[in-house]
Design a protein around this motif. Structure first.
Motif, PDB file in Angstrom:
ATOM      1  N   ARG A   1       0.788  -1.208  -0.100  1.00 55.43           N
ATOM      2  CA  ARG A   1      -0.065   0.173  -0.016  1.00 55.43           C
ATOM      3  C   ARG A   1       1.159   1.244   0.030  1.00 55.43           C
ATOM      4  N   ARG A   2       0.266   2.417  -0.602  1.00 53.12           N
ATOM      5  CA  ARG A   2       1.177   3.513  -0.935  1.00 53.12           C
ATOM      6  C   ARG A   2       0.291   4.700  -0.016  1.00 53.12           C
ATOM      7  N   THR A   3       0.616   5.574   0.614  1.00 50.45           N
ATOM      8  CA  THR A   3      -0.140   6.680   1.294  1.00 50.45           C
ATOM      9  C   THR A   3       0.892   7.941   1.130  1.00 50.45           C
ATOM     10  N   VAL A   4       0.326   8.995   0.757  1.00 57.13           N
ATOM     11  CA  VAL A   4       0.994  10.295   0.863  1.00 57.13           C
ATOM     12  C   VAL A   4       0.661  11.137   2.094  1.00 57.13           C
ATOM     13  N   VAL A   5       1.359  11.634   2.869  1.00 54.27           N
ATOM     14  CA  VAL A   5       1.018  12.289   3.955  1.00 54.27           C
ATOM     15  C   VAL A   5       2.056  13.473   4.275  1.00 54.27           C
ATOM     16  N   GLU A   6       1.766  14.267   4.987  1.00 53.97           N
ATOM     17  CA  GLU A   6       2.548  15.671   5.350  1.00 53.97           C
ATOM     18  C   GLU A   6       3.571  15.436   6.285  1.00 53.97           C
ATOM     19  N   CYS A   7       4.727  15.808   5.866  1.00 53.66           N
ATOM     20  CA  CYS A   7       5.891  15.843   6.709  1.00 53.66           C
ATOM     21  C   CYS A   7       5.887  16.854   7.746  1.00 53.66           C
ATOM     22  N   VAL A   8       5.668  16.430   9.197  1.00 55.81           N
ATOM     23  CA  VAL A   8       5.654  17.442  10.313  1.00 55.81           C
ATOM     24  C   VAL A   8       6.961  17.782  10.562  1.00 55.81           C
TER      25      VAL A   8
ATOM     26  N   ASP B   1      -1.285  15.783  23.193  1.00 57.13           N
ATOM     27  CA  ASP B   1      -1.867  14.533  23.766  1.00 57.13           C
ATOM     28  C   ASP B   1      -2.889  13.751  22.664  1.00 57.13           C
ATOM     29  N   LYS B   2      -3.492  14.541  21.691  1.00 56.53           N
ATOM     30  CA  LYS B   2      -4.414  13.902  20.836  1.00 56.53           C
ATOM     31  C   LYS B   2      -3.682  13.425  19.369  1.00 56.53           C
TER      32      LYS B   2
ATOM     33  N   PRO C   1       3.515  10.958  23.973  1.00 59.64           N
ATOM     34  CA  PRO C   1       2.965  12.328  24.038  1.00 59.64           C
ATOM     35  C   PRO C   1       3.780  13.413  24.529  1.00 59.64           C
ATOM     36  N   ALA C   2       4.842  13.057  25.410  1.00 57.36           N
ATOM     37  CA  ALA C   2       5.974  13.726  26.019  1.00 57.36           C
ATOM     38  C   ALA C   2       6.950  14.354  24.926  1.00 57.36           C
ATOM     39  N   GLU C   3       6.876  13.619  23.730  1.00 57.03           N
ATOM     40  CA  GLU C   3       7.822  14.231  22.580  1.00 57.03           C
ATOM     41  C   GLU C   3       7.082  14.809  21.471  1.00 57.03           C
ATOM     42  N   ARG C   4       5.867  15.005  21.698  1.00 58.12           N
ATOM     43  CA  ARG C   4       5.118  15.379  20.272  1.00 58.12           C
ATOM     44  C   ARG C   4       4.920  17.185  20.241  1.00 58.12           C
ATOM     45  N   ALA C   5       5.190  17.601  21.577  1.00 59.51           N
ATOM     46  CA  ALA C   5       5.023  18.998  21.611  1.00 59.51           C
ATOM     47  C   ALA C   5       5.880  20.080  20.685  1.00 59.51           C
ATOM     48  N   ALA C   6       7.427  19.527  20.704  1.00 60.36           N
ATOM     49  CA  ALA C   6       8.262  20.083  19.728  1.00 60.36           C
ATOM     50  C   ALA C   6       8.207  20.088  18.360  1.00 60.36           C
ATOM     51  N   PRO C   7       7.901  18.900  17.898  1.00 58.64           N
ATOM     52  CA  PRO C   7       7.818  18.765  16.422  1.00 58.64           C
ATOM     53  C   PRO C   7       6.370  19.491  15.954  1.00 58.64           C
ATOM     54  N   LEU C   8       5.360  19.386  16.830  1.00 61.88           N
ATOM     55  CA  LEU C   8       4.117  20.326  16.557  1.00 61.88           C
ATOM     56  C   LEU C   8       4.193  21.584  16.452  1.00 61.88           C
ATOM     57  N   THR C   9       4.915  22.252  17.500  1.00 62.56           N
ATOM     58  CA  THR C   9       5.056  23.631  17.501  1.00 62.56           C
ATOM     59  C   THR C   9       5.886  24.093  16.558  1.00 62.56           C
ATOM     60  N   ALA C  10       6.885  23.255  15.974  1.00 62.89           N
ATOM     61  CA  ALA C  10       7.775  23.681  14.964  1.00 62.89           C
ATOM     62  C   ALA C  10       6.860  23.819  13.307  1.00 62.89           C
TER      63      ALA C  10
END
Length: 170
Positions: A62-69, A158-159, A117-126
């Motif tokens: 399967r192949r899926t195109v997604v956005e690079c965070v 967290d979500k 969840p503790a590691e998600r904030a920095a990439p999401l903020t960037a």
């Protein structure tokens, strides 16, 4: 039936139009995957990547195109699952633990790591700083009623479900 009532006595008459629109939508949505498969993924810029994975139930590729965070210092990428833990590609790579990544002009086999969840904030903020409109759009999935429209994906670490694809060495 009365023509003035607005009722359609033969709803099947309009189904071919709906089928044509569905086929057109499928072709439009398939276009990014076709670009990557043709070796033209660089047209999609480094903002997008294609994940090649194996179906859990079928065993088919399967192949899926997604956005690079975010790109990682190790040469990998972090992607968000728009459907959270229900997305088919997410379930496939989570279960397999590996995938092939096509990003820009490159491709590599990768191991999969789910970000806690503790590691998600920095990439999401960037990501929100670099792409504010997209971050607000994606936040709509998590935003409770009455929450301001200015919230972004970074407000819901967290979500949001993030997956890191690390290039395999060796």
């Amino acid at each position: 039936m009365n023509q003035m009532s607005g009722s359609n006595p033969n709803p099947a008459r309009h189904r071919p139009v709906a089928r044509k629109l569905t086929r057109l939508a499928q072709r439009v949505l398939a276009a990014p995957t076709l670009l990557y498969r043709a070796g033209l993924g660089w047209i999609m810029t480094e903002r997008y990547l294609m994940i090649e994975h194996t179906g859990r139930r079928t065993g088919l590729t399967r192949r899926t195109v997604v956005e690079c965070v975010q790109k990682t210092p190790e040469g990998g990428v972090i992607a968000a699952s728009a459907l959270g833990e229900k997305g088919a590609w997410f379930l496939n790579v989570r279960d397999a633990g590996r995938a092939r990544i096509f990003h820009g002009r490159g491709r590599y086999d990768a191991t999969v790591r789910l970000l806690p969840p503790a590691e998600r904030a920095a990439p999401l903020t960037a990501f929100a700083a670099k792409h504010p409109k997209a971050a607000r759009l994606y936040a709509r999935r998590f935003r409770p009623p009455g929450e301001p429209e200015t919230t972004t994906l970074a407000d819901y670490p967290d979500k949001a479900v993030l997956v890191e694809f690390r290039p395999e060495r060796g």
